[in-house]
Design a protein around this motif. Structure first.
Motif, PDB file in Angstrom:
ATOM      1  N   LYS A 345       0.826  -1.208   0.000  1.00 58.67           N
ATOM      2  CA  LYS A 345       0.000   0.000   0.000  1.00 58.67           C
ATOM      3  C   LYS A 345       0.862   1.260   0.000  1.00 58.67           C
ATOM      4  CE  LYS A 345      -4.244   0.408   1.461  1.00 58.67           C
ATOM      5  NZ  LYS A 345      -5.396   0.340   2.376  1.00 58.67           N
ATOM      6  N   LEU A 346       0.400   2.266  -0.728  1.00 59.90           N
ATOM      7  CA  LEU A 346       1.090   3.548  -0.782  1.00 59.90           C
ATOM      8  C   LEU A 346       0.042   4.626  -0.514  1.00 59.90           C
ATOM      9  CD1 LEU A 346       3.715   4.537  -3.418  1.00 59.90           C
ATOM     10  CD2 LEU A 346       1.872   6.118  -2.904  1.00 59.90           C
ATOM     11  N   VAL A 347       0.331   5.495   0.468  1.00 58.06           N
ATOM     12  CA  VAL A 347      -0.628   6.530   0.823  1.00 58.06           C
ATOM     13  C   VAL A 347      -0.024   7.894   0.513  1.00 58.06           C
ATOM     14  CG1 VAL A 347      -1.961   7.578   2.703  1.00 58.06           C
ATOM     15  CG2 VAL A 347      -1.629   5.090   2.625  1.00 58.06           C
ATOM     16  N   ILE A 348      -0.813   8.759  -0.103  1.00 55.33           N
ATOM     17  CA  ILE A 348      -0.326  10.095  -0.446  1.00 55.33           C
ATOM     18  C   ILE A 348      -0.845  11.055   0.615  1.00 55.33           C
ATOM     19  CG2 ILE A 348      -0.238  11.858  -2.244  1.00 55.33           C
ATOM     20  CD1 ILE A 348      -0.295   9.617  -4.209  1.00 55.33           C
ATOM     21  N   ALA A 370      -5.156   3.746 -31.453  1.00 60.39           N
ATOM     22  CA  ALA A 370      -5.947   2.962 -30.492  1.00 60.39           C
ATOM     23  C   ALA A 370      -6.638   3.871 -29.483  1.00 60.39           C
ATOM     24  CB  ALA A 370      -5.058   1.946 -29.776  1.00 60.39           C
ATOM     25  N   GLY A 371      -6.147   5.107 -29.325  1.00 66.64           N
ATOM     26  CA  GLY A 371      -6.808   6.047 -28.420  1.00 66.64           C
ATOM     27  C   GLY A 371      -6.327   5.939 -26.982  1.00 66.64           C
ATOM     28  N   THR A 372      -7.154   6.453 -26.086  1.00 57.51           N
ATOM     29  CA  THR A 372      -6.720   6.516 -24.693  1.00 57.51           C
ATOM     30  C   THR A 372      -7.724   5.837 -23.767  1.00 57.51           C
ATOM     31  OG1 THR A 372      -7.820   8.630 -24.428  1.00 57.51           O
ATOM     32  CG2 THR A 372      -5.488   8.703 -25.030  1.00 57.51           C
ATOM     33  N   ARG A 373      -7.278   5.651 -22.552  1.00 55.21           N
ATOM     34  CA  ARG A 373      -8.147   5.156 -21.485  1.00 55.21           C
ATOM     35  C   ARG A 373      -7.976   6.083 -20.296  1.00 55.21           C
ATOM     36  NH1 ARG A 373      -3.082   2.197 -20.602  1.00 55.21           N
ATOM     37  NH2 ARG A 373      -2.886   1.603 -18.403  1.00 55.21           N
ATOM     38  N   THR A 374      -8.891   6.062 -19.351  1.00 56.59           N
ATOM     39  CA  THR A 374      -8.702   6.879 -18.156  1.00 56.59           C
ATOM     40  C   THR A 374      -8.605   5.976 -16.937  1.00 56.59           C
ATOM     41  OG1 THR A 374     -11.064   7.173 -17.966  1.00 56.59           O
ATOM     42  CG2 THR A 374      -9.850   8.939 -19.050  1.00 56.59           C
ATOM     43  N   VAL A 375      -7.763   6.404 -16.008  1.00 52.77           N
ATOM     44  CA  VAL A 375      -7.539   5.632 -14.795  1.00 52.77           C
ATOM     45  C   VAL A 375      -7.719   6.576 -13.617  1.00 52.77           C
ATOM     46  CG1 VAL A 375      -5.980   3.948 -13.753  1.00 52.77           C
ATOM     47  CG2 VAL A 375      -5.652   4.594 -16.135  1.00 52.77           C
ATOM     48  N   LYS A 376      -8.454   6.106 -12.615  1.00 54.38           N
ATOM     49  CA  LYS A 376      -8.703   6.935 -11.439  1.00 54.38           C
ATOM     50  C   LYS A 376      -7.499   6.941 -10.507  1.00 54.38           C
ATOM     51  CE  LYS A 376     -13.478   7.053 -10.455  1.00 54.38           C
ATOM     52  NZ  LYS A 376     -14.551   6.230  -9.894  1.00 54.38           N
ATOM     53  N   PHE A 377      -7.200   8.166 -10.008  1.00 59.10           N
ATOM     54  CA  PHE A 377      -6.080   8.327  -9.087  1.00 59.10           C
ATOM     55  C   PHE A 377      -6.655   8.820  -7.760  1.00 59.10           C
ATOM     56  CE2 PHE A 377      -2.573  10.684  -7.168  1.00 59.10           C
ATOM     57  CZ  PHE A 377      -1.490   9.847  -7.410  1.00 59.10           C
ATOM     58  N   GLY A 378      -6.153   8.322  -6.642  1.00 55.24           N
ATOM     59  CA  GLY A 378      -6.687   8.739  -5.345  1.00 55.24           C
ATOM     60  C   GLY A 378      -5.628   8.707  -4.264  1.00 55.24           C
ATOM     61  N   ALA A 457      -6.394   2.014  -4.934  1.00 52.30           N
ATOM     62  CA  ALA A 457      -6.916   1.050  -3.953  1.00 52.30           C
ATOM     63  C   ALA A 457      -8.448   1.028  -3.940  1.00 52.30           C
ATOM     64  CB  ALA A 457      -6.378   1.380  -2.563  1.00 52.30           C
ATOM     65  N   ASN A 458      -9.043   2.164  -4.212  1.00 52.10           N
ATOM     66  CA  ASN A 458     -10.489   2.294  -4.110  1.00 52.10           C
ATOM     67  C   ASN A 458     -11.273   1.517  -5.155  1.00 52.10           C
ATOM     68  OD1 ASN A 458     -12.339   3.357  -2.442  1.00 52.10           O
ATOM     69  ND2 ASN A 458     -11.869   5.499  -2.933  1.00 52.10           N
ATOM     70  N   ASP A 459     -10.760   1.435  -6.363  1.00 53.93           N
ATOM     71  CA  ASP A 459     -11.557   0.784  -7.409  1.00 53.93           C
ATOM     72  C   ASP A 459     -10.803  -0.312  -8.163  1.00 53.93           C
ATOM     73  OD1 ASP A 459      -9.827   2.274  -8.911  1.00 53.93           O
ATOM     74  OD2 ASP A 459     -11.343   3.124 -10.238  1.00 53.93           O
ATOM     75  N   CYS A 460      -9.615  -0.689  -7.692  1.00 52.71           N
ATOM     76  CA  CYS A 460      -8.906  -1.757  -8.416  1.00 52.71           C
ATOM     77  C   CYS A 460      -9.655  -3.068  -8.223  1.00 52.71           C
ATOM     78  CB  CYS A 460      -7.456  -1.876  -7.953  1.00 52.71           C
ATOM     79  SG  CYS A 460      -7.277  -2.491  -6.282  1.00 52.71           S
ATOM     80  N   ARG A 461      -9.404  -4.001  -9.133  1.00 51.43           N
ATOM     81  CA  ARG A 461     -10.149  -5.269  -9.114  1.00 51.43           C
ATOM     82  C   ARG A 461      -9.195  -6.417  -8.895  1.00 51.43           C
ATOM     83  NH1 ARG A 461     -14.912  -4.616 -12.232  1.00 51.43           N
ATOM     84  NH2 ARG A 461     -15.220  -6.832 -11.834  1.00 51.43           N
ATOM     85  N   LYS A 462      -9.657  -7.369  -8.095  1.00 56.86           N
ATOM     86  CA  LYS A 462      -8.816  -8.541  -7.864  1.00 56.86           C
ATOM     87  C   LYS A 462      -8.919  -9.481  -9.062  1.00 56.86           C
ATOM     88  CE  LYS A 462      -8.951 -12.087  -4.598  1.00 56.86           C
ATOM     89  NZ  LYS A 462      -9.155 -12.463  -3.195  1.00 56.86           N
ATOM     90  N   VAL A 463      -7.783  -9.893  -9.573  1.00 60.10           N
ATOM     91  CA  VAL A 463      -7.776 -10.881 -10.666  1.00 60.10           C
ATOM     92  C   VAL A 463      -6.823 -12.003 -10.264  1.00 60.10           C
ATOM     93  CG1 VAL A 463      -8.316  -9.231 -12.506  1.00 60.10           C
ATOM     94  CG2 VAL A 463      -5.928  -9.668 -11.920  1.00 60.10           C
ATOM     95  N   HIS A 464      -7.052 -13.161 -10.883  1.00 57.03           N
ATOM     96  CA  HIS A 464      -6.220 -14.313 -10.555  1.00 57.03           C
ATOM     97  C   HIS A 464      -5.259 -14.572 -11.715  1.00 57.03           C
ATOM     98  CE1 HIS A 464      -5.231 -17.964  -8.451  1.00 57.03           C
ATOM     99  NE2 HIS A 464      -5.310 -18.622  -9.591  1.00 57.03           N
ATOM    100  N   ALA A 500      -3.790 -10.737  -8.033  1.00 56.90           N
ATOM    101  CA  ALA A 500      -3.196  -9.440  -8.333  1.00 56.90           C
ATOM    102  C   ALA A 500      -4.302  -8.393  -8.336  1.00 56.90           C
ATOM    103  CB  ALA A 500      -2.507  -9.491  -9.690  1.00 56.90           C
ATOM    104  N   PHE A 501      -3.921  -7.119  -8.316  1.00 56.18           N
ATOM    105  CA  PHE A 501      -4.892  -6.018  -8.399  1.00 56.18           C
ATOM    106  C   PHE A 501      -4.734  -5.334  -9.747  1.00 56.18           C
ATOM    107  CE2 PHE A 501      -4.470  -5.680  -3.549  1.00 56.18           C
ATOM    108  CZ  PHE A 501      -5.636  -6.418  -3.351  1.00 56.18           C
ATOM    109  N   ALA A 502      -5.849  -5.155 -10.423  1.00 54.64           N
ATOM    110  CA  ALA A 502      -5.802  -4.591 -11.775  1.00 54.64           C
ATOM    111  C   ALA A 502      -6.619  -3.309 -11.865  1.00 54.64           C
ATOM    112  CB  ALA A 502      -6.365  -5.601 -12.764  1.00 54.64           C
ATOM    113  N   GLU A 503      -6.226  -2.422 -12.746  1.00 55.21           N
ATOM    114  CA  GLU A 503      -7.077  -1.269 -13.027  1.00 55.21           C
ATOM    115  C   GLU A 503      -8.382  -1.798 -13.624  1.00 55.21           C
ATOM    116  OE1 GLU A 503      -4.459   0.475 -16.472  1.00 55.21           O
ATOM    117  OE2 GLU A 503      -6.544   0.935 -17.017  1.00 55.21           O
ATOM    118  N   PRO A 504      -9.499  -1.175 -13.299  1.00 52.26           N
ATOM    119  CA  PRO A 504     -10.801  -1.730 -13.684  1.00 52.26           C
ATOM    120  C   PRO A 504     -10.990  -1.891 -15.190  1.00 52.26           C
ATOM    121  CG  PRO A 504     -11.065   0.238 -12.308  1.00 52.26           C
ATOM    122  CD  PRO A 504      -9.607   0.032 -12.468  1.00 52.26           C
TER     123      PRO A 504
END
Ligand code: ATP
Ligand code: MG
Length: 546
Positions: A345-348, A370-378, A457-464, A500-504
């Motif tokens: 974990k990393l806290v800002i 291919a364009g872009t995607r957006t990723v939430k930062f918190g 941490a708030n919206d990442c998804r657990k993947v196997h 692992a934790f993945a971006e949604p």
């Protein structure tokens, strides 16, 4: 620059030029007794590729002359695999389609005095064949009359005799220096149901008697097979010549062997049956369905087949060449996502509680369209444990106490403090961010040496994850020491599973091909995936591991 032509291309071009053939007809002739592997993929690319190159066509012919080992399950998988590789056959045939014709031709050879029914056991026949130094001993039944042979062969067909009691042999030369010519078997009796002809036949043609004639029926101009068949070629030609039928010709090239890989349907079947792998399509298997599940693309397999080329001598191809071909393809096409496989974990600390911001990231740096995607930062993130070191060596440019890194597509952060549990394990890294460094803003120019990936941490998804490595530890599996079993060389660590934790965004990927986990490797979603448990197979890393 002119590409160097291989010997098959040269032969085809000269045949066309000299009028030995007017168009090119090839075939791919699998025996439906297992799933196709990379060796077959090589043969498919070669046969279909040559026909395409010279405006010809390729037939798919199942060599189903042995009723005991064959099954429709295999027929279906073979067709599926060829289509997946991107090839379409002209006609689909079965050697069993030609059983009646082959029988009639055998009768013709008997009439010409070129075949006879032999009552010796298979064992006697083997012993009487002699050796390379010594001529064979003619069978006591070798000089049966044509009438008697015709009668016996008919009765063999009608099921009068038990398995192994009689065979039909070509009458050639028991002293020939080519052992293949010492009265080779043409038919044997097998009272077994065939997956297509049922109980219609109880005599089945041998490979050598069937293959060339089947080629000839289909007007195959270039019958391409692997090197071990070169000793069979004179016999292939002999039957065609004696029957006076369409002159197909056989050409041999070197089998494909790949390091750390076994290429034998029989042994692969043993691995499946023995539970050493989860099935024919286990992503560690060198089968076409296995590598497909692993994340290989048809483009990568075809590029590999081309790179390997056509050799006249057996050789061993590096597995890393195949992986290179996959990376070359996926690097251009696959979508990128950030996935943290060993999170810390990393806290800002100077980030406002509850505040979230969107970062823009390219879908694929190599492909701007291919364009872009957006990723939430918190405020709370996860990073890879290995991207932080408390007491780093000199050249470590990732996160360290007092040091700065850029978080991919986001701010530069500075490590202020490390929180540990009672055992001294790091449980949290506390950082501050520099608000002027957001990409696209004026301060963004500020450079630091390291860039690391992260998930929110708030919206990442657990993947196997299923992380695969080579199935065997020995490079040259075709030449393991005498007396050792190939299963002794299985790699005990060929599969490691972890969460692992993945971006949604990863979970919404609809590209249909493997994706890139940034800074890590290429992964394909496994068919075992569910909404509750998404599963990803590691296809290959970003760099060669060998
Ligand atoms: P295996 O030994 O794995 O059972 P096989 O040669 O018996 O393979 P078939 O179904 O008879 O399998 O082969 C179909 C075609 O694929 C044949 O033309 C054969 O020569 C070719 N082939 C099989 N293995 C390889 C290989 N390793 N490299 C290139 N071609 C191959
Ligand atoms: Mg075979």
């Amino acid at each position: 620059m002119d590409e160097v032509k291989n010997f098959l291309e040269e032969k085809i071009e000269s045949d066309l030029k000299e009028g030995h053939c007017t168009s090119v007809m090839t075939r791919f002739p699998p025996e439906p007794n297992g799933y196709l592997h990379l060796g077959h993929a090589k043969s498919i690319c070669l046969n279909f590729g040559l026909a395409q190159q010279y405006g010809g066509a390729t037939n798919l012919r199942f060599d189903d002359t042995n009723p005991v080992k064959e099954d429709t399950e295999y027929v279906d998988s073979i067709k599926n695999d060829i289509k997946w590789l991107g090839f379409q056959w002209k006609d689909e045939f079965y050697a069993s389609d030609y059983f009646e014709q082959l029988y009639q031709w055998a009768v013709e050879l008997i009439k010409k005095g070129l075949a006879y029914v032999d009552d010796q056991s298979q064992e006697e026949i083997r012993l009487n064949r002699g050796t390379v130094q010594q001529p064979g001993t003619p069978s006591p039944w070798r000089d049966r009359s044509v009438e008697e042979n015709l009668d016996l062969f008919r009765r063999m067909r009608e099921g009068e005799f038990p398995d192994g009691s009689k065979v039909l042999r070509a009458k050639i030369d028991m002293a020939s220096p080519n052992m293949m010519f010492r009265d080779p078997l043409m038919y044997r009796i097998i009272h077994a149901d065939h997956h297509r002809t049922g109980s219609k036949w109880c005599i089945y043609p041998m490979y050598d008697y069937a293959h060339g004639q089947c080629d000839s029926i289909e007007h195959i101009t270039h019958s391409i097979c692997t090197l071990e068949f070169d000793v069979h070629r004179p016999l292939y030609d002999w039957f065609i010549e004696k029957l006076g039928i369409f002159p197909s010709h056989q050409y041999e090239f070197a089998r494909l062997n790949v390091t750390y890989t076994l290429m034998s349907k029989r042994k692969l079947l043993e691995l499946v049956k023995g539970g050493y792998v989860s099935g024919w399509d286990d992503p560690r298997m060198p089968t076409i369905c296995g590598i497909r599940r692993r994340g290989y693309t048809p483009e990568a397999v075809r590029a590999f087949a081309t790179k390997v080329g056509v050799a006249k001598r057996d050789n061993l191809i590096d597995l890393s060449l195949m992986e290179w071909c996959l990376r070359e393809d996926l690097n251009k096409r696959s979508n990128r996502y950030m996935v943290v496989t060993d999170p810390v974990k990393l806290v800002i600390t100077n980030w406002e509680d509850g505040k979230e911001e969107l970062c823009t990231a390219p879908k694929n740096q190599e492909c701007p369209e291919a364009g872009t995607r957006t990723v939430k930062f918190g405020k709370e993130l996860y990073i890879e444990r290995e991207d932080f070191m408390e007491n780093p060596p000199k050249k470590f440019f990732r996160l360290q106490p007092g040091g700065e890194v850029r978080l991919k597509y986001s701010y530069i952060i500075k490590c202020e403090e490390v929180v540990k549990d009672a055992e001294g394990n790091i449980v949290e890294i506390r950082c501050t961010y520099d608000p002027t460094t957001k990409p696209g803003s004026e301060g963004a120019w500020r450079k630091v040496k390291g860039t690391i990936h992260w998930v929110n941490a708030n919206d990442c998804r657990k993947v196997h994850l299923r992380i695969y490595d080579r199935l065997f530890l020995e490079p040259d599996m075709g030449n393991i020491p005498e007396g050792r079993d190939y299963k002794e060389f299985l790699n005990p660590d060929s599969l490691v599973e972890k969460d692992a934790f993945a971006e949604p965004n990863l979970l919404n990927d609809d590209s249909g091909i493997a994706v890139q986990f940034e800074r890590n490797g290429y992964y394909a979603q496994d068919p075992d995936s569910t909404a509750e448990k998404p599963i990803y197979n590691k296809a290959t890393g970003l760099k060669s591991s060998y």
